[in-house]
Design an enzyme around this catalytic site. Structure first.
Site, PDB file in Angstrom:
ATOM      1  N   SER A 124      -4.429  -3.518   2.629  1.00 38.57           N
ATOM      2  CA  SER A 124      -5.608  -2.710   2.330  1.00 38.57           C
ATOM      3  C   SER A 124      -6.841  -3.326   2.977  1.00 38.57           C
ATOM      4  CB  SER A 124      -5.794  -2.677   0.814  1.00 38.57           C
ATOM      5  OG  SER A 124      -7.078  -2.235   0.487  1.00 38.57           O
ATOM      6  N   TYR A 149      -6.439  -6.575  -7.841  1.00 38.25           N
ATOM      7  CA  TYR A 149      -5.684  -5.726  -6.901  1.00 38.25           C
ATOM      8  C   TYR A 149      -5.879  -6.229  -5.470  1.00 38.25           C
ATOM      9  CZ  TYR A 149      -4.751  -1.970  -3.635  1.00 38.25           C
ATOM     10  OH  TYR A 149      -4.305  -1.255  -2.552  1.00 38.25           O
ATOM     11  N   LYS A 153      -3.200  -8.203  -2.623  1.00 39.39           N
ATOM     12  CA  LYS A 153      -2.889  -7.837  -1.230  1.00 39.39           C
ATOM     13  C   LYS A 153      -3.152  -9.032  -0.296  1.00 39.39           C
ATOM     14  CE  LYS A 153      -1.704  -3.556  -1.853  1.00 39.39           C
ATOM     15  NZ  LYS A 153      -0.312  -3.140  -1.688  1.00 39.39           N
TER      16      LYS A 153
HETATM   17  N1  LIG Z   1      -4.001   5.096  -1.708  1.00 42.31           N
HETATM   18  C1  LIG Z   1      -4.886   4.196  -1.280  1.00 42.31           C
HETATM   19  O1  LIG Z   1      -6.100   4.445  -1.297  1.00 42.31           O
HETATM   20  C2  LIG Z   1      -4.422   2.871  -0.722  1.00 42.31           C
HETATM   21  C3  LIG Z   1      -5.308   2.105   0.057  1.00 42.31           C
HETATM   22  C4  LIG Z   1      -4.873   0.873   0.535  1.00 42.31           C
HETATM   23  C5  LIG Z   1      -3.595   0.420   0.246  1.00 42.31           C
HETATM   24  N2  LIG Z   1      -2.778   1.173  -0.508  1.00 42.31           N
HETATM   25  C6  LIG Z   1      -1.436   0.653  -0.831  1.00 42.31           C
HETATM   26  O2  LIG Z   1      -0.457   1.539  -0.327  1.00 42.31           O
HETATM   27  C7  LIG Z   1       0.694   1.550  -1.181  1.00 42.31           C
HETATM   28  C8  LIG Z   1       1.011   2.972  -1.541  1.00 42.31           C
HETATM   29  O3  LIG Z   1      -0.123   3.553  -2.171  1.00 42.31           O
HETATM   30  P1  LIG Z   1      -0.104   5.045  -2.734  1.00 42.31           P
HETATM   31  O4  LIG Z   1      -1.496   5.540  -2.697  1.00 42.31           O
HETATM   32  O5  LIG Z   1       0.969   5.820  -2.114  1.00 42.31           O
HETATM   33  O6  LIG Z   1       0.254   4.728  -4.259  1.00 42.31           O
HETATM   34  P2  LIG Z   1       1.280   5.441  -5.238  1.00 42.31           P
HETATM   35  O7  LIG Z   1       1.039   4.902  -6.599  1.00 42.31           O
HETATM   36  O8  LIG Z   1       1.242   6.915  -5.054  1.00 42.31           O
HETATM   37  O9  LIG Z   1       2.683   4.892  -4.677  1.00 42.31           O
HETATM   38  C9  LIG Z   1       3.215   3.663  -5.059  1.00 42.31           C
HETATM   39  C10 LIG Z   1       4.666   3.899  -5.452  1.00 42.31           C
HETATM   40  O10 LIG Z   1       5.250   2.655  -5.806  1.00 42.31           O
HETATM   41  C11 LIG Z   1       6.027   2.843  -6.986  1.00 42.31           C
HETATM   42  N3  LIG Z   1       6.095   1.547  -7.654  1.00 42.31           N
HETATM   43  C12 LIG Z   1       5.083   0.816  -8.180  1.00 42.31           C
HETATM   44  N4  LIG Z   1       5.544  -0.337  -8.666  1.00 42.31           N
HETATM   45  C13 LIG Z   1       6.885  -0.363  -8.422  1.00 42.31           C
HETATM   46  C14 LIG Z   1       7.916  -1.291  -8.689  1.00 42.31           C
HETATM   47  N5  LIG Z   1       7.667  -2.438  -9.322  1.00 42.31           N
HETATM   48  N6  LIG Z   1       9.167  -0.991  -8.301  1.00 42.31           N
HETATM   49  C15 LIG Z   1       9.438   0.173  -7.665  1.00 42.31           C
HETATM   50  N7  LIG Z   1       8.499   1.094  -7.400  1.00 42.31           N
HETATM   51  C16 LIG Z   1       7.234   0.834  -7.778  1.00 42.31           C
HETATM   52  C17 LIG Z   1       5.298   3.927  -7.765  1.00 42.31           C
HETATM   53  O11 LIG Z   1       6.128   4.612  -8.677  1.00 42.31           O
HETATM   54  C18 LIG Z   1       4.809   4.829  -6.640  1.00 42.31           C
HETATM   55  O12 LIG Z   1       5.765   5.814  -6.337  1.00 42.31           O
HETATM   56  C19 LIG Z   1       0.343   0.656  -2.357  1.00 42.31           C
HETATM   57  O13 LIG Z   1       0.888  -0.618  -2.147  1.00 42.31           O
HETATM   58  C20 LIG Z   1      -1.167   0.600  -2.321  1.00 42.31           C
HETATM   59  O14 LIG Z   1      -1.677  -0.586  -2.876  1.00 42.31           O
HETATM   60  C21 LIG Z   1      -3.152   2.396  -0.994  1.00 42.31           C
END
Ligand SMILES: NC(=O)c1ccc[n+]([C@@H]2O[C@H](COP(=O)([O-])OP(=O)(O)OC[C@H]3O[C@@H](n4cnc5c(N)ncnc54)[C@H](O)[C@@H]3O)[C@@H](O)[C@H]2O)c1
Length: 339
Positions: A124, A149, A153
């Site tokens: 991120s 959070y 990362k």
């Molecule tokens: N959406 C954003 O703004 C953003 C920005 C920067 C980074 N990210 C990173 O990108 C990744 C995906 O983000 P997203 O927006 O799709 O989030 P999201 O919550 O929609 O997707 C994350 C998925 O991981 C699953 N999950 C969480 N913990 C788990 C575990 N212990 N075992 C198995 N599955 C698990 C959840 O059920 C979910 O389906 C994350 O790591 C997030 O930190 C997201």
């Protein structure tokens, strides 16, 4: 190639799985569904016209995760699984460290034991912390993110660097996402947050669809062009395609490597730009009010995305209009998300 995608039922994961399937990859999704619905995967398969494999497994469960690696011949892993709410992480730091750091360590152990050496990690822009001036570029040192959070990362990126130093053949690309918004052009998959959205775009679209009364804009006296925060919004389909480019780049690396890439547009937009853009391109009114600033929110950051362009050959192609229209198509066709 067979790609194991952790968190593949989530927002960015489901769009990336769709991109993988349509480009001919085989996909195994591992997700515990703590923040997602299996329905997303049903729709992804419908859109791709191709089946995937799904295991409802928590990545911290080493035995179960190991079984998945034994069952399939995995070539590489894309690791999305994690918790992502900055505010919640301040209240539940241990939950975040457990899930995001311990979960990644378990995944890495299983990868090592199974001989899988290629990883794309969802990092991120928050890893740059408060000290680095925008635009953020990858040569800037990882900073001190203010939330657990963001720290999770930054710590995982450092763990990955250590592993790559210790194991010559390990190949890692950490993709530092800026602010993903939008939805697949079909309107069948999109962002479906549990409860009150933490991010701007789903809040805007939920106000427009009548699920929420009004949007609170946190702060209107930041030192920006209109007083609201500036961010680098990127269409989730462009972001998904960045993972395919990262996999191709990793495949070309002869030796082990550990590198980070910004995935953003390089074009900062304010909160009011988004609200006005949404109204302009969808014709929907968005009621809003100004509220107090949130602790820890930075006034402005955006990407220098030139490294991803030159090294990965990745370039975002979607416009602000695409981001708004695609968000609204998803929201209006699915007012209650996947429910
Ligand atoms: N959406 C954003 O703004 C953003 C920005 C920067 C980074 N990210 C990173 O990108 C990744 C995906 O983000 P997203 O927006 O799709 O989030 P999201 O919550 O929609 O997707 C994350 C998925 O991981 C699953 N999950 C969480 N913990 C788990 C575990 N212990 N075992 C198995 N599955 C698990 C959840 O059920 C979910 O389906 C994350 O790591 C997030 O930190 C997201």
């Amino acid at each position: 190639m067979t790609i194991l995608v952790t968190g593949g039922a989530g927002y960015i994961g489901s769009h990336t799985v769709l991109a993988l399937l349509t480009r001919g990859y085989d996909v195994v999704v591992v997700d515990n569904l703590c923040n997602s619905s299996e329905q997303a995967l049903v729709r992804v398969q419908q859109l791709a016209g191709k089946a995937l494999s799904f295991a409802q497994v928590d990545i911290r469960d080493k035995a179960e995760l190991g079984n998945v690696f034994q069952q399939y011949n995995i070539d590489a892993v894309i690791h999305f699984a994690g918790l992502k709410a900055v505010g919640e992480s301040n209240d539940k730091p241990l939950t975040y460290y457990q899930n995001n750091i311990q979960g990644t360590m378990t995944l890495l152990e299983v990868m090592q034991e199974s001989g899988v050496k290629t990883l794309v990690f969802s990092s991120s822009a928050t890893v740059y912390g408060e000290q680095n001036p925008p635009p953020y570029h990858e040569e800037q040192a990882i900073g001190s993110p203010s939330s657990p959070y963001g720290k999770s990362k930054a710590i995982v990126e450092q763990i990955l660097q250590d592993i790559c130093r210790a194991q010559e053949q390990f190949k890692v690309a950490s993709l530092r996402y800026f602010n993903p918004i939008g939805a697949d052009v079909s309107g069948l998959i999109g962002e479906d947050p549990n409860g009150i959205p933490n991010n701007l775009m789903p809040f805007v679209s939920q106000v427009a669809v009548g699920k929420r009364e009004k949007l609170s804009i946190f702060g209107n006296d930041y030192p920006t062009k209109d007083g609201t925060c500036l961010r680098d919004y990127i269409h989730v389909t462009d972001l998904a395609n960045g993972h395919i480019d990262a996999l191709a780049w990793l495949d070309k690396q002869v030796n082990g490597c550990c590198d980070a890439f910004n995935l953003g547009t390089g074009n900062p937009l304010s909160v009011l730009d988004i609200v006005q853009g949404f109204e302009q391109f969808t014709g929907q009114k968005v009621c809003y009010e100004f509220a107090a600033k949130r602790q820890g929110d930075l006034a402005a950051f955006w990407a220098d995305a030139s490294k991803a362009r030159t090294e990965l050959g990745w370039q975002p192609v979607k416009s602000l209009k695409d981001m708004m229209v695609d968000t609204w198509r998803w929201q209006s066709q699915n007012p209650n998300g996947y429910c």
